[in-house]
Design a protein around this motif. Structure first.
Motif, PDB file in Angstrom:
ATOM      1  N   VAL A  13       0.641  -1.349   0.177  1.00  0.00           N
ATOM      2  CA  VAL A  13       0.024   0.222   0.000  1.00  0.00           C
ATOM      3  C   VAL A  13       0.783   1.283  -0.045  1.00  0.00           C
ATOM      4  CG1 VAL A  13      -1.805   1.142   1.243  1.00  0.00           C
ATOM      5  CG2 VAL A  13      -1.937  -1.278   1.131  1.00  0.00           C
ATOM      6  N   ILE A  14       1.913   1.373   0.838  1.00  0.00           N
ATOM      7  CA  ILE A  14       2.950   2.370   0.686  1.00  0.00           C
ATOM      8  C   ILE A  14       3.485   2.561  -0.738  1.00  0.00           C
ATOM      9  CG2 ILE A  14       5.257   3.163   1.435  1.00  0.00           C
ATOM     10  CD1 ILE A  14       4.665   1.746   4.090  1.00  0.00           C
ATOM     11  N   GLY A  15       3.878   1.463  -1.280  1.00  0.00           N
ATOM     12  CA  GLY A  15       3.967   1.578  -2.888  1.00  0.00           C
ATOM     13  C   GLY A  15       3.025   2.199  -3.589  1.00  0.00           C
ATOM     14  N   THR A  16       1.835   1.718  -3.611  1.00  0.00           N
ATOM     15  CA  THR A  16       0.681   2.360  -4.423  1.00  0.00           C
ATOM     16  C   THR A  16       0.703   3.953  -4.263  1.00  0.00           C
ATOM     17  OG1 THR A  16      -0.301   0.020  -4.210  1.00  0.00           O
ATOM     18  CG2 THR A  16      -1.590   2.116  -4.857  1.00  0.00           C
ATOM     19  N   LEU A  17       0.797   4.326  -2.934  1.00  0.00           N
ATOM     20  CA  LEU A  17       0.602   5.802  -2.825  1.00  0.00           C
ATOM     21  C   LEU A  17       1.442   6.642  -3.106  1.00  0.00           C
ATOM     22  CD1 LEU A  17      -1.747   4.736  -0.695  1.00  0.00           C
ATOM     23  CD2 LEU A  17      -0.821   6.432   0.942  1.00  0.00           C
ATOM     24  N   VAL A  18       2.907   5.995  -2.775  1.00  0.00           N
ATOM     25  CA  VAL A  18       4.145   6.761  -3.692  1.00  0.00           C
ATOM     26  C   VAL A  18       4.056   6.790  -5.184  1.00  0.00           C
ATOM     27  CG1 VAL A  18       6.601   6.790  -4.080  1.00  0.00           C
ATOM     28  CG2 VAL A  18       5.661   6.291  -1.648  1.00  0.00           C
ATOM     29  N   ASP A  29       3.050   7.643   6.812  1.00  0.00           N
ATOM     30  CA  ASP A  29       2.286   7.900   7.896  1.00  0.00           C
ATOM     31  C   ASP A  29       0.763   7.610   7.678  1.00  0.00           C
ATOM     32  OD1 ASP A  29       4.398   9.039   9.267  1.00  0.00           O
ATOM     33  OD2 ASP A  29       4.139  11.090   8.581  1.00  0.00           O
ATOM     34  N   ALA A  30       0.525   7.796   6.321  1.00  0.00           N
ATOM     35  CA  ALA A  30      -1.073   7.575   5.985  1.00  0.00           C
ATOM     36  C   ALA A  30      -1.585   6.154   5.955  1.00  0.00           C
ATOM     37  CB  ALA A  30      -1.363   8.148   4.587  1.00  0.00           C
ATOM     38  N   VAL A  31      -0.548   5.113   5.734  1.00  0.00           N
ATOM     39  CA  VAL A  31      -0.804   3.751   5.760  1.00  0.00           C
ATOM     40  C   VAL A  31      -0.776   3.383   7.087  1.00  0.00           C
ATOM     41  CG1 VAL A  31       0.103   1.469   5.260  1.00  0.00           C
ATOM     42  CG2 VAL A  31       0.414   3.414   3.564  1.00  0.00           C
ATOM     43  N   GLN A  32       0.187   3.966   8.174  1.00  0.00           N
ATOM     44  CA  GLN A  32      -0.146   3.702   9.644  1.00  0.00           C
ATOM     45  C   GLN A  32      -1.375   4.091  10.229  1.00  0.00           C
ATOM     46  OE1 GLN A  32       2.102   2.026  11.601  1.00  0.00           O
ATOM     47  NE2 GLN A  32       3.532   1.832   9.688  1.00  0.00           N
ATOM     48  N   ASP A  33      -1.979   5.323   9.571  1.00  0.00           N
ATOM     49  CA  ASP A  33      -3.091   5.678  10.185  1.00  0.00           C
ATOM     50  C   ASP A  33      -4.152   4.923   9.635  1.00  0.00           C
ATOM     51  OD1 ASP A  33      -1.996   7.994  11.262  1.00  0.00           O
ATOM     52  OD2 ASP A  33      -2.454   9.359   9.981  1.00  0.00           O
ATOM     53  N   ALA A  34      -3.947   4.133   8.441  1.00  0.00           N
ATOM     54  CA  ALA A  34      -4.898   3.329   7.848  1.00  0.00           C
ATOM     55  C   ALA A  34      -4.976   1.885   8.599  1.00  0.00           C
ATOM     56  CB  ALA A  34      -4.838   3.129   6.382  1.00  0.00           C
ATOM     57  N   ARG A  60      -7.311   8.306   1.350  1.00  0.00           N
ATOM     58  CA  ARG A  60      -8.026   9.496   1.939  1.00  0.00           C
ATOM     59  C   ARG A  60      -7.152  10.265   3.063  1.00  0.00           C
ATOM     60  NH1 ARG A  60     -13.653   6.131   2.017  1.00  0.00           N
ATOM     61  NH2 ARG A  60     -14.309   6.407  -0.259  1.00  0.00           N
ATOM     62  N   LYS A  61      -6.586   9.382   3.826  1.00  0.00           N
ATOM     63  CA  LYS A  61      -5.674  10.015   5.064  1.00  0.00           C
ATOM     64  C   LYS A  61      -4.579  10.842   4.470  1.00  0.00           C
ATOM     65  CE  LYS A  61      -7.578   7.685   8.446  1.00  0.00           C
ATOM     66  NZ  LYS A  61      -8.239   8.256   9.657  1.00  0.00           N
ATOM     67  N   PHE A  62      -3.960  10.482   3.470  1.00  0.00           N
ATOM     68  CA  PHE A  62      -2.890  11.385   2.835  1.00  0.00           C
ATOM     69  C   PHE A  62      -3.653  12.731   2.364  1.00  0.00           C
ATOM     70  CE2 PHE A  62      -1.253  12.480  -1.386  1.00  0.00           C
ATOM     71  CZ  PHE A  62      -0.013  12.951  -0.918  1.00  0.00           C
ATOM     72  N   LEU A  63      -4.673  12.500   1.309  1.00  0.00           N
ATOM     73  CA  LEU A  63      -5.292  13.680   1.247  1.00  0.00           C
ATOM     74  C   LEU A  63      -5.771  14.698   2.184  1.00  0.00           C
ATOM     75  CD1 LEU A  63      -7.642  12.250  -1.691  1.00  0.00           C
ATOM     76  CD2 LEU A  63      -5.279  13.543  -2.017  1.00  0.00           C
ATOM     77  N   ASP A  64      -6.288  13.946   3.524  1.00  0.00           N
ATOM     78  CA  ASP A  64      -6.747  14.851   4.807  1.00  0.00           C
ATOM     79  C   ASP A  64      -5.635  15.700   5.009  1.00  0.00           C
ATOM     80  OD1 ASP A  64      -9.457  14.185   4.191  1.00  0.00           O
ATOM     81  OD2 ASP A  64      -9.252  12.437   5.734  1.00  0.00           O
ATOM     82  N   GLY A  65      -4.349  14.758   5.128  1.00  0.00           N
ATOM     83  CA  GLY A  65      -3.085  15.619   5.678  1.00  0.00           C
ATOM     84  C   GLY A  65      -2.634  16.728   4.722  1.00  0.00           C
ATOM     85  N   ARG A  66      -2.987  16.457   3.394  1.00  0.00           N
ATOM     86  CA  ARG A  66      -2.551  17.463   2.391  1.00  0.00           C
ATOM     87  C   ARG A  66      -3.378  18.661   2.492  1.00  0.00           C
ATOM     88  NH1 ARG A  66       0.585  15.599  -2.033  1.00  0.00           N
ATOM     89  NH2 ARG A  66       0.726  17.825  -2.535  1.00  0.00           N
ATOM     90  N   ARG A  67      -4.588  18.572   2.637  1.00  0.00           N
ATOM     91  CA  ARG A  67      -5.747  19.530   2.605  1.00  0.00           C
ATOM     92  C   ARG A  67      -5.404  20.499   4.000  1.00  0.00           C
ATOM     93  NH1 ARG A  67      -9.316  15.516   0.397  1.00  0.00           N
ATOM     94  NH2 ARG A  67      -9.519  15.996  -1.806  1.00  0.00           N
ATOM     95  N   ALA A  68      -4.878  19.672   4.880  1.00  0.00           N
ATOM     96  CA  ALA A  68      -4.668  20.390   6.292  1.00  0.00           C
ATOM     97  C   ALA A  68      -3.684  21.611   6.128  1.00  0.00           C
ATOM     98  CB  ALA A  68      -4.320  19.495   7.383  1.00  0.00           C
ATOM     99  N   ASP A  69      -2.819  21.551   5.025  1.00  0.00           N
ATOM    100  CA  ASP A  69      -1.756  22.635   4.896  1.00  0.00           C
ATOM    101  C   ASP A  69      -2.796  23.834   3.899  1.00  0.00           C
ATOM    102  OD1 ASP A  69       0.122  24.280   4.060  1.00  0.00           O
ATOM    103  OD2 ASP A  69       1.644  22.360   3.107  1.00  0.00           O
ATOM    104  N   GLU A  82      -9.603  11.924  -5.843  1.00  0.00           N
ATOM    105  CA  GLU A  82      -9.719  10.668  -5.583  1.00  0.00           C
ATOM    106  C   GLU A  82      -9.894   9.478  -6.443  1.00  0.00           C
ATOM    107  OE1 GLU A  82     -12.269   7.627  -2.289  1.00  0.00           O
ATOM    108  OE2 GLU A  82     -12.152   9.935  -2.082  1.00  0.00           O
ATOM    109  N   PRO A  83      -8.853   8.630  -6.728  1.00  0.00           N
ATOM    110  CA  PRO A  83      -9.236   7.561  -7.676  1.00  0.00           C
ATOM    111  C   PRO A  83     -10.463   6.869  -7.702  1.00  0.00           C
ATOM    112  CG  PRO A  83      -7.207   7.248  -6.454  1.00  0.00           C
ATOM    113  CD  PRO A  83      -7.865   8.302  -5.573  1.00  0.00           C
ATOM    114  N   PRO A  84     -10.924   6.507  -8.809  1.00  0.00           N
ATOM    115  CA  PRO A  84     -12.501   5.599  -8.921  1.00  0.00           C
ATOM    116  C   PRO A  84     -12.225   4.471  -8.138  1.00  0.00           C
ATOM    117  CG  PRO A  84     -11.188   5.330 -10.804  1.00  0.00           C
ATOM    118  CD  PRO A  84     -10.473   6.486 -10.238  1.00  0.00           C
ATOM    119  N   PRO A  85     -13.561   4.019  -7.535  1.00  0.00           N
ATOM    120  CA  PRO A  85     -13.640   2.896  -6.724  1.00  0.00           C
ATOM    121  C   PRO A  85     -13.469   1.775  -7.571  1.00  0.00           C
ATOM    122  CG  PRO A  85     -15.663   3.729  -6.831  1.00  0.00           C
ATOM    123  CD  PRO A  85     -14.848   4.836  -7.664  1.00  0.00           C
TER     124      PRO A  85
END
Length: 402
Positions: A13-18, A29-34, A60-69, A82-85
């Motif tokens: 999952v980390i690799g997918t996000l990267v 960090d996002a994966v640990q939250d997930a 989603r956790k990653f996007l939430d973190g980015r939007r916090a900036d 967000e990628p399609p389901p």
């Protein structure tokens, strides 16, 4: 909760996000939250596709973190979608993460910690307990490591030898805390050996299995070290030995020898001997010669001196030892062993005591101290039994026997 499943999914999952554009530190960090969310939700509502669930939640956790900036909110909201389901793409970036976590710019301790976190899926607390350091200290070490590799391109080829060295360091940490690092290193090395077409990962896996097979016999009930020659071989794990030997044979058959294959060959020769006296020391010397050619390591030459002492006699071993730097770790302990085998207990006892003072490991220090004490007791008993008409003591001073 299936912890093994979660650990195996973590690097994927980390690799997918990267791959989608997240920085390594933010993705981890996002994966640990997930994973925390999975521990909360899955027992009551297990997902049909755990990997897709983790990927979606982590993104989603990653996007939430980015939007916090706030300073970058407007640009990020336009650029990110967000990628399609649906099922997650079948791309496994675990191997790339191995190389990223073992980046040459990291210190060995940081590379090990980051590998255990990102590839092994262990928590910061588990890694801290394994290394016997405060959790805050380990968290800082991992954070620094993540910052260091955050700017490294994810598709840059890595160095296999560096990854193997990091995994070997993990294995050598052994067991402490609530995580068996030796077993964890074997699990990760299995993944690497299956993912890469190279005989050295297989050689390292064989080496780990052959060493791990002797684990139960390596310590006495009181926790003290038991040397290889004195171990109860009936306690060795024959299943691990058979597996390790088979993996080694297949690796050597490829005709691309490496240092881990050579080390595994030495371990296999020890494992193959029914008793210590039946060990094929001449062949072990040959493998150490090969190792010295491959690595030019003084530690290898130190171990070779021990093997020469067994194969050709202690005088030959001492001659090989004399060619090395006396400042090498364990040099004094090896000299003590060879002098003891050469029938010089007085010198051996003195060297064992000196080696004990230099030892940094408590168990090794206690073992060397017991060796020195045993030889000194033998010397005292021998002198007490020796008639001396002149009344001199062993040291040549003091009153005669009463």
């Amino acid at each position: 909760m299936d912890e093994t499943l979660l650990r195996s999914l973590t690097p994927v999952v980390i690799g997918t996000l990267v791959r989608r554009g997240a920085g390594f530190a933010a993705a981890e960090d996002a994966v640990q939250d997930a994973l925390v969310e999975a521990v909360r939700v899955w027992p009551a509502e297990p997902p049909r596709d755990p990997r897709a669930w983790l990927t979606t939640v982590a993104w989603r956790k990653f996007l939430d973190g980015r939007r916090a900036d706030a300073a970058r909110l407007r640009r990020e909201e336009r650029a990110e979608e967000e990628p399609p389901p649906g099922p997650a793409p079948a791309v496994d970036d675990t191997l790339r993460l191995y190389f990223l976590c073992a980046h040459p710019s990291l210190t060995p301790s940081s590379a090990v910690a980051l590998t255990l976190r990102a590839v092994g899926g262990l928590t910061t607390r588990q890694i801290a307990l394994a290394y016997l350091v405060p959790e805050a200290t380990m968290a800082q070490r991992i954070s620094r490591a993540k910052r260091t590799v955050s700017g490294v391109p994810f598709d840059r080829p890595g160095d296999v030898s560096t990854v193997l060295r990091v995994l070997y360091l993990v294995f050598n940490e052994g067991y402490s805390g609530d995580v068996d690092l030796a077993a964890e290193a074997i699990r990760l090395t299995r993944q690497l050996a299956a993912a890469i077409d190279h005989p050295e990962p297989a050689g390292l896996l064989a080496l780990m299995l052959l060493h791990h097979a002797r684990r139960a016999a390596r310590t006495a009930p009181d926790g003290s070290l038991v040397p290889l020659a004195e171990q109860d071989r009936s306690r060795w794990d024959t299943g691990l030995i058979a597996e390790g030997t088979g993996i080694l044979r297949a690796a050597l058959a490829r005709g691309r020898p490496g240092e881990y294959q050579a080390q595994a060959a030495v371990a296999a020769l020890h494992a193959d001997a029914p008793t210590a006296d039946e060990t094929d020391w001449p062949q072990i010397v040959e493998w150490y010669d090969e190792l010295a050619r491959l690595t030019d390591s003084p530690v290898v030459r130190l171990n070779r001196a021990v093997a020469v002492g067994e194969a050709e006699g202690p005088r030959a071993g001492l001659a090989a030892l004399a060619e090395l730097d006396p400042g090498l770790p364990r040099y004094t302990a090896v000299a003590a062993h060879l002098h003891e085998r050469d029938g010089d207990p007085a010198v051996a006892a003195r060297l064992y005591a000196e080696a004990a003072r230099k030892a940094t490991d408590t168990k090794e220090r206690d073992h060397l101290t017991r060796r020195a004490a045993r030889l000194n007791a033998h010397l005292d008993a021998r002198d007490d039994a020796r008639p001396d008409a002149r009344g001199d003591t062993r040291g040549g001073a003091g009153p005669g026997p009463v």
